[in-house]
Design a protein around this motif. Sequence first.
Motif, PDB file in Angstrom:
ATOM      1  N   THR A 118       0.834  -1.204   0.000  1.00 27.43           N
ATOM      2  CA  THR A 118       0.000   0.000   0.000  1.00 27.43           C
ATOM      3  C   THR A 118       0.866   1.250   0.000  1.00 27.43           C
ATOM      4  O   THR A 118       0.616   2.200  -0.751  1.00 27.43           O
ATOM      5  CB  THR A 118      -0.948   0.007   1.215  1.00 27.43           C
ATOM      6  N   ALA A 119       1.894   1.242   0.839  1.00 26.76           N
ATOM      7  CA  ALA A 119       2.803   2.388   0.888  1.00 26.76           C
ATOM      8  C   ALA A 119       3.474   2.597  -0.469  1.00 26.76           C
ATOM      9  O   ALA A 119       3.605   3.731  -0.930  1.00 26.76           O
ATOM     10  CB  ALA A 119       3.855   2.188   1.977  1.00 26.76           C
ATOM     11  N   ALA A 120       3.879   1.515  -1.107  1.00 24.14           N
ATOM     12  CA  ALA A 120       4.533   1.612  -2.414  1.00 24.14           C
ATOM     13  C   ALA A 120       3.590   2.201  -3.455  1.00 24.14           C
ATOM     14  O   ALA A 120       3.988   3.070  -4.240  1.00 24.14           O
ATOM     15  CB  ALA A 120       5.027   0.236  -2.858  1.00 24.14           C
ATOM     16  N   THR A 121       2.350   1.754  -3.440  1.00 27.21           N
ATOM     17  CA  THR A 121       1.361   2.286  -4.380  1.00 27.21           C
ATOM     18  C   THR A 121       1.138   3.770  -4.142  1.00 27.21           C
ATOM     19  O   THR A 121       1.120   4.571  -5.084  1.00 27.21           O
ATOM     20  CB  THR A 121       0.028   1.526  -4.257  1.00 27.21           C
ATOM     21  N   ARG A 122       0.992   4.154  -2.894  1.00 22.80           N
ATOM     22  CA  ARG A 122       0.764   5.565  -2.561  1.00 22.80           C
ATOM     23  C   ARG A 122       1.941   6.442  -2.960  1.00 22.80           C
ATOM     24  O   ARG A 122       1.753   7.580  -3.393  1.00 22.80           O
ATOM     25  CB  ARG A 122       0.481   5.713  -1.070  1.00 22.80           C
ATOM     26  N   LEU A 123       3.159   5.921  -2.806  1.00 21.67           N
ATOM     27  CA  LEU A 123       4.360   6.697  -3.109  1.00 21.67           C
ATOM     28  C   LEU A 123       4.740   6.607  -4.590  1.00 21.67           C
ATOM     29  O   LEU A 123       5.487   7.434  -5.094  1.00 21.67           O
ATOM     30  CB  LEU A 123       5.526   6.217  -2.235  1.00 21.67           C
ATOM     31  N   GLY A 124       4.195   5.602  -5.271  1.00 18.23           N
ATOM     32  CA  GLY A 124       4.506   5.430  -6.684  1.00 18.23           C
ATOM     33  C   GLY A 124       5.843   4.767  -6.942  1.00 18.23           C
ATOM     34  O   GLY A 124       6.534   5.097  -7.915  1.00 18.23           O
ATOM     35  N   VAL A 125       6.209   3.837  -6.057  1.00 16.63           N
ATOM     36  CA  VAL A 125       7.475   3.113  -6.186  1.00 16.63           C
ATOM     37  C   VAL A 125       7.220   1.619  -6.053  1.00 16.63           C
ATOM     38  O   VAL A 125       6.109   1.188  -5.752  1.00 16.63           O
ATOM     39  CB  VAL A 125       8.496   3.567  -5.110  1.00 16.63           C
ATOM     40  N   HIS A 126       8.252   0.819  -6.257  1.00 15.40           N
ATOM     41  CA  HIS A 126       8.153  -0.621  -6.070  1.00 15.40           C
ATOM     42  C   HIS A 126       8.183  -0.961  -4.581  1.00 15.40           C
ATOM     43  O   HIS A 126       8.752  -0.219  -3.771  1.00 15.40           O
ATOM     44  CB  HIS A 126       9.310  -1.335  -6.765  1.00 15.40           C
ATOM     45  N   VAL A 127       7.610  -2.083  -4.233  1.00 18.71           N
ATOM     46  CA  VAL A 127       7.620  -2.557  -2.843  1.00 18.71           C
ATOM     47  C   VAL A 127       9.061  -2.685  -2.349  1.00 18.71           C
ATOM     48  O   VAL A 127       9.345  -2.389  -1.178  1.00 18.71           O
ATOM     49  CB  VAL A 127       6.863  -3.901  -2.700  1.00 18.71           C
ATOM     50  N   GLN A 128       9.967  -3.090  -3.233  1.00 17.20           N
ATOM     51  CA  GLN A 128      11.377  -3.221  -2.843  1.00 17.20           C
ATOM     52  C   GLN A 128      11.938  -1.895  -2.334  1.00 17.20           C
ATOM     53  O   GLN A 128      12.776  -1.890  -1.430  1.00 17.20           O
ATOM     54  CB  GLN A 128      12.225  -3.692  -4.024  1.00 17.20           C
ATOM     55  N   THR A 129      11.489  -0.806  -2.898  1.00 25.49           N
ATOM     56  CA  THR A 129      11.970   0.508  -2.448  1.00 25.49           C
ATOM     57  C   THR A 129      11.534   0.770  -1.017  1.00 25.49           C
ATOM     58  O   THR A 129      12.320   1.273  -0.205  1.00 25.49           O
ATOM     59  CB  THR A 129      11.472   1.622  -3.388  1.00 25.49           C
ATOM     60  N   ILE A 130      10.312   0.413  -0.688  1.00 29.30           N
ATOM     61  CA  ILE A 130       9.830   0.585   0.694  1.00 29.30           C
ATOM     62  C   ILE A 130      10.673  -0.272   1.636  1.00 29.30           C
ATOM     63  O   ILE A 130      11.113   0.197   2.695  1.00 29.30           O
ATOM     64  CB  ILE A 130       8.325   0.227   0.808  1.00 29.30           C
ATOM     65  N   ALA A 131      10.927  -1.507   1.242  1.00 28.58           N
ATOM     66  CA  ALA A 131      11.750  -2.393   2.071  1.00 28.58           C
ATOM     67  C   ALA A 131      13.153  -1.836   2.257  1.00 28.58           C
ATOM     68  O   ALA A 131      13.717  -1.899   3.362  1.00 28.58           O
ATOM     69  CB  ALA A 131      11.801  -3.787   1.448  1.00 28.58           C
ATOM     70  N   ARG A 132      13.727  -1.287   1.197  1.00 25.20           N
ATOM     71  CA  ARG A 132      15.070  -0.709   1.285  1.00 25.20           C
ATOM     72  C   ARG A 132      15.098   0.499   2.213  1.00 25.20           C
ATOM     73  O   ARG A 132      16.030   0.681   2.994  1.00 25.20           O
ATOM     74  CB  ARG A 132      15.570  -0.329  -0.108  1.00 25.20           C
ATOM     75  N   ILE A 133      14.062   1.344   2.112  1.00 30.73           N
ATOM     76  CA  ILE A 133      13.978   2.511   2.992  1.00 30.73           C
ATOM     77  C   ILE A 133      13.902   2.052   4.440  1.00 30.73           C
ATOM     78  O   ILE A 133      14.655   2.517   5.296  1.00 30.73           O
ATOM     79  CB  ILE A 133      12.755   3.385   2.645  1.00 30.73           C
ATOM     80  N   GLU A 134      12.974   1.143   4.707  1.00 27.17           N
ATOM     81  CA  GLU A 134      12.730   0.712   6.085  1.00 27.17           C
ATOM     82  C   GLU A 134      13.894  -0.060   6.686  1.00 27.17           C
ATOM     83  O   GLU A 134      14.066  -0.069   7.908  1.00 27.17           O
ATOM     84  CB  GLU A 134      11.454  -0.116   6.142  1.00 27.17           C
ATOM     85  N   SER A 135      14.715  -0.681   5.848  1.00 27.73           N
ATOM     86  CA  SER A 135      15.875  -1.410   6.366  1.00 27.73           C
ATOM     87  C   SER A 135      17.073  -0.492   6.593  1.00 27.73           C
ATOM     88  O   SER A 135      18.096  -0.922   7.120  1.00 27.73           O
ATOM     89  CB  SER A 135      16.261  -2.548   5.415  1.00 27.73           C
ATOM     90  N   GLY A 136      16.934   0.780   6.188  1.00 28.85           N
ATOM     91  CA  GLY A 136      18.015   1.734   6.417  1.00 28.85           C
ATOM     92  C   GLY A 136      19.129   1.641   5.401  1.00 28.85           C
ATOM     93  O   GLY A 136      20.263   2.018   5.679  1.00 28.85           O
TER      94      GLY A 136
END
Length: 85
Positions: free
Chosen positions: A39-57
């Motif tokens: 959901t976050a990826a869709t809202r931000l317009g990025v791939h889910v992997q990008t959200i995971a990369r952000i959250e992993s620091g």
Amino acid sequence: MAQGKRISVDIDEQALSSIRALGAAAKQARLAAGEGQATAATRLGVHVQTIARIESGEPGVSVGHMLGLLALYGLAVTLQPPSDH
């Protein structure tokens, strides 16, 4: 040397710690909102992997994506000069 994609320079430990803290804050805010990474990826317009990369620091993530994710959940970053070592 810092680990992460597309990073070719040394990043000091204080900066890496800040990146990890931003990622953790983004994850906490997303979870508090009851949203998944997809959901976050869709809202931000990025791939889910990008959200995971952000959250992993991961230090190689786009600053724009990092700040965008934080903003989605009402968080902002305030800059201050680094403390003396």
